[in-house]
Design a protein around this motif. Structure first.
Motif: not given
Length: 254
Positions: A203-212
């Motif tokens: 959550i520190d770097f993704s609002d949706s929980g996704v990376v990509g």
């Protein structure tokens, strides 16, 4: 490929006589954004393990679905276990199975967060000469396919995992939510500050929980991923089955 849990104790005896390698799928039950199911990681691992079903020398053990996922804890539905608990649990499963005579194991893993724990388990079991348990991530041997299809490595709930789940459990993908997932996605895993990665929780770097970029996933790419990963697993099983177990134990101190 035999499924251990579908045997009786008497039919298991026959299957174990023929078995040279065991497969233990591991993964996680954790958030994969609004479009992919919580079981993405263990379902991918199961699908790849299932793909070597025509091998008569393999027994598949029941899946360990929950893994090391505390870094996703702020998102609904995520389950996790402590790394030490996970290590001990996997070690106990492999140890109990090895007591029946099968000491070569591939841990077919679908969750990157399990990797460190599985390496420690493998070292422990080998050091104690209990079993030679190889940790193997389903994406580990297919870098050429990842580069060709996506031009990138795997992150989280991204185009790669989206493609894989479209191939193995398409009905569980909420395709209408892929755009939402991408809109709130992080561009990389964590934040780099002067060489330190300070993104401890997703959550520190993704609002949706996704990376990509999950919108770039496809069923066709997923089919290719599954095929390539299955070929790698089949080759690994073949190699492992040919090894003399005594030659796999640690060398003596010099």
């Amino acid at each position: 490929m035999s499924l251990l849990h579908e045997h009786t104790t008497t039919t298991a005896a026959d299957a174990l006589d023929d078995a040279e390698v065991a497969l233990l799928p591991t993964g996680s039950v954790e958030q994969h954004g609004p479009a992919l199911p919580l079981g993405t990681d263990f379902m991918a691992a199961e699908a790849v393990a299932r793909s070597v079903a025509d091998r008569g020398n393999v027994v598949r053990l029941p899946t360990v679905p929950v893994g090391v996922s505390e870094h996703h804890r702020q998102f609904d539905g995520t389950l996790w276990t402590d790394p030490a608990t996970f290590e001990d649990y996997v070690a106990d499963i492999v140890t109990s199975f090895a007591s029946h005579g099968v000491k070569r194991v591939v841990v077919v893993n679908g969750h990157g967060g399990n990797s460190g724990a599985l390496q420690r388990v493998a070292r422990r079991l080998r050091r104690e000469e209990v079993a030679f348990a190889v940790p193997w991530n389903w994406w580990g041997g297919i870098g050429d396919v990842l580069e060709d299809e996506f031009g990138t490595g795997i992150t989280h709930a991204d185009e790669i995992e989206t493609s894989m789940i479209l191939a193995v459990a398409e009905d569980l993908v909420r395709e209408a939510a892929l755009a939402e997932a991408e809109a709130g996605a992080g561009g990389a895993w964590g934040h780099d500050v002067h060489g330190a990665n300070v993104g401890f929780d997703t959550i520190d770097f993704s609002d949706s929980g996704v990376v990509g970029r999950p919108t770039e996933g496809s069923r066709e790419a997923g089919d290719r991923l599954l095929s390539a990963s299955s070929e790698q697993l089949d080759a690994l099983v073949e190699w492992l089955a040919e090894q003399n177990v005594a030659d796999l134990w640690p060398q003596e101190h010099r």
